[in-house]
Scaffold this motif. Structure first.
Motif, mmCIF file in Angstrom:
data_model
loop_
_atom_site.group_PDB
_atom_site.id
_atom_site.type_symbol
_atom_site.label_atom_id
_atom_site.label_comp_id
_atom_site.label_asym_id
_atom_site.label_seq_id
_atom_site.Cartn_x
_atom_site.Cartn_y
_atom_site.Cartn_z
ATOM 1 N N ILE A 186 1.776 -10.870 -3.127
ATOM 2 C CA ILE A 186 1.338 -11.335 -1.806
ATOM 3 C C ILE A 186 2.270 -10.791 -0.738
ATOM 4 O O ILE A 186 1.835 -10.240 0.286
ATOM 5 C CB ILE A 186 1.311 -12.881 -1.754
ATOM 6 C CG1 ILE A 186 0.127 -13.430 -2.547
ATOM 7 C CG2 ILE A 186 1.220 -13.370 -0.293
ATOM 8 C CD1 ILE A 186 0.133 -14.950 -2.684
ATOM 9 N N ALA A 187 3.579 -10.937 -0.971
ATOM 10 C CA ALA A 187 4.568 -10.523 0.028
ATOM 11 C C ALA A 187 4.598 -9.014 0.207
ATOM 12 O O ALA A 187 4.619 -8.509 1.338
ATOM 13 C CB ALA A 187 5.952 -11.031 -0.373
ATOM 14 N N ILE A 188 4.587 -8.265 -0.903
ATOM 15 C CA ILE A 188 4.670 -6.806 -0.819
ATOM 16 C C ILE A 188 3.436 -6.227 -0.140
ATOM 17 O O ILE A 188 3.520 -5.444 0.815
ATOM 18 C CB ILE A 188 4.857 -6.184 -2.219
ATOM 19 C CG1 ILE A 188 6.219 -6.577 -2.795
ATOM 20 C CG2 ILE A 188 4.734 -4.658 -2.150
ATOM 21 C CD1 ILE A 188 6.402 -6.184 -4.247
ATOM 22 N N SER A 189 2.259 -6.618 -0.628
ATOM 23 C CA SER A 189 1.018 -6.076 -0.074
ATOM 24 C C SER A 189 0.811 -6.530 1.369
ATOM 25 O O SER A 189 0.406 -5.742 2.231
ATOM 26 C CB SER A 189 -0.166 -6.509 -0.951
ATOM 27 O OG SER A 189 -1.373 -5.977 -0.471
ATOM 28 N N GLY A 190 1.115 -7.814 1.636
ATOM 29 C CA GLY A 190 0.964 -8.321 2.997
ATOM 30 C C GLY A 190 1.897 -7.636 3.975
ATOM 31 O O GLY A 190 1.512 -7.310 5.098
ATOM 32 N N THR A 191 3.134 -7.398 3.542
ATOM 33 C CA THR A 191 4.097 -6.707 4.402
ATOM 34 C C THR A 191 3.620 -5.307 4.744
ATOM 35 O O THR A 191 3.667 -4.875 5.908
ATOM 36 C CB THR A 191 5.478 -6.638 3.707
ATOM 37 O OG1 THR A 191 5.964 -7.967 3.509
ATOM 38 C CG2 THR A 191 6.469 -5.853 4.559
ATOM 39 N N LEU A 192 3.159 -4.582 3.742
ATOM 40 C CA LEU A 192 2.651 -3.228 3.984
ATOM 41 C C LEU A 192 1.457 -3.258 4.940
ATOM 42 O O LEU A 192 1.320 -2.399 5.814
ATOM 43 C CB LEU A 192 2.253 -2.567 2.658
ATOM 44 C CG LEU A 192 3.412 -2.235 1.711
ATOM 45 C CD1 LEU A 192 2.876 -1.732 0.366
ATOM 46 C CD2 LEU A 192 4.337 -1.190 2.326
ATOM 47 N N GLY A 193 0.616 -4.283 4.770
ATOM 48 C CA GLY A 193 -0.528 -4.417 5.667
ATOM 49 C C GLY A 193 -0.114 -4.662 7.113
ATOM 50 O O GLY A 193 -0.690 -4.083 8.039
ATOM 51 N N TYR A 194 0.909 -5.496 7.321
ATOM 52 C CA TYR A 194 1.369 -5.784 8.680
ATOM 53 C C TYR A 194 2.142 -4.610 9.272
ATOM 54 O O TYR A 194 2.124 -4.411 10.488
ATOM 55 C CB TYR A 194 2.213 -7.054 8.690
ATOM 56 C CG TYR A 194 1.375 -8.300 8.845
ATOM 57 C CD1 TYR A 194 1.093 -8.825 10.102
ATOM 58 C CD2 TYR A 194 0.827 -8.940 7.739
ATOM 59 C CE1 TYR A 194 0.310 -9.956 10.251
ATOM 60 C CE2 TYR A 194 0.040 -10.072 7.868
ATOM 61 C CZ TYR A 194 -0.226 -10.571 9.134
ATOM 62 O OH TYR A 194 -1.025 -11.679 9.274
ATOM 63 N N ILE A 195 2.830 -3.842 8.438
ATOM 64 C CA ILE A 195 3.477 -2.630 8.952
ATOM 65 C C ILE A 195 2.416 -1.649 9.432
ATOM 66 O O ILE A 195 2.508 -1.088 10.537
ATOM 67 C CB ILE A 195 4.358 -1.976 7.857
ATOM 68 C CG1 ILE A 195 5.588 -2.840 7.575
ATOM 69 C CG2 ILE A 195 4.802 -0.571 8.300
ATOM 70 C CD1 ILE A 195 6.422 -2.354 6.400
#
Length: 262
Positions: A186-195
């Motif tokens: 959740i954190a890794i994919s979500g972070t990449l999405g927000y970047i």
């Protein structure tokens, strides 16, 4: 001065995660919104920065928890693998959806979510086991829902995945452990999405990486893991229901502020 705020915030988030088994995002996002407001960040990106930065901190803070649960052989890795397929899809959907929601509207949505979490904690609501885990497709769909909501609100998903797994007759220790492992994709994919979704925004403050504000991220990760261990120790020494209700009261005030006074 702001780095001190983020160090304190990381400590508070770690304590809460250790005390209540909640992801620190539940407290990180509201406090980041307040602190970014004091720094006069543009209203259109302020909330998105808070959510994205919260997800980025969870990458670091959840890693030690995953390792600890893995050593105890408490994580159901087949469930993690299957749900992660949906989680990756859901977190990207959440990140892109957030980019199309105005900052004030997203803040009100976070207020509603915070109020729901507060009520669950105050009333100590826990789902009873009512069915078995769904098939692979069902697990992927559940992952998509959990991932999209988690990404939208900047949380690790524990407040969603633990009740889901418990409802599906997974023993509570295994549900908590498996939920901690689900927090990482959740954190890794979500972070990449927000970047990615914030990459071209012209309103971002200096030291931003998309919708990740790096000074806040650094300050939080420096203290959160250490205080999570302290919170876990305190959890065995303090009245758990009283502590939950006190935190629920604080979270309710935050929700009311976001809903009616923002």
């Amino acid at each position: 001065m702001s780095i001190i705020i983020y160090l304190i915030l990381g400590a508070c988030a770690g304590l809460i995660a250790g005390l209540f088994g909640l992801g620190g995002g539940v407290i990180i996002v509201p406090v980041l919104i307040f602190s970014f407001g004091l720094l006069n960040f543009p209203a259109d990106v302020l909330v998105h920065l808070a959510v994205g930065t919260s997800l980025a901190t969870i990458i670091i803070t959840s890693s030690s928890s995953v390792l600890a649960h893995h050593k105890r052989r408490a994580i159901s890795w087949p469930v993690v693998k299957q749900m992660s397929i949906g989680i990756i899809i859901g977190t990207w959907l959440g990140a892109f959806a957030a980019d199309y929601i105005s900052g004030p509207a997203l803040q009100k949505l976070i207020g509603v979510f915070s109020l729901c979490v507060a009520l669950q904690m105050a009333l100590n609501l826990k789902p009873s086991a009512a069915r078995k885990l769904p098939n692979k497709w069902g697990q992927s769909v559940a992952g998509t829902v959990i991932g999209s909501i988690s990404s939208l609100f900047g949380i690790g998903g524990g407040s969603l995945s633990v009740p889901f797994l418990s409802y599906c007759s997974v023993a509570m220790p295994n549900a908590v452990a498996t939920s901690s492992a689900l927090g990482l994709p959740i954190a890794i994919s979500g972070t990449l999405g927000y970047i990615y979704s914030g990459w071209d925004s012209a309103q971002l403050p200096e030291y931003s990486l998309g919708y990740i504000y790096l000074p806040a991220w650094l300050g939080i990760i420096l203290t959160s893991a250490l205080f999570a261990k302290l919170g876990a120790k305190l959890a065995h020494q303090l009245p758990p229901l009283l502590m939950k209700r006190l935190f629920a009261a604080i979270l309710s005030l935050v929700a009311i502020k976001f809903l009616f006074f923002s």
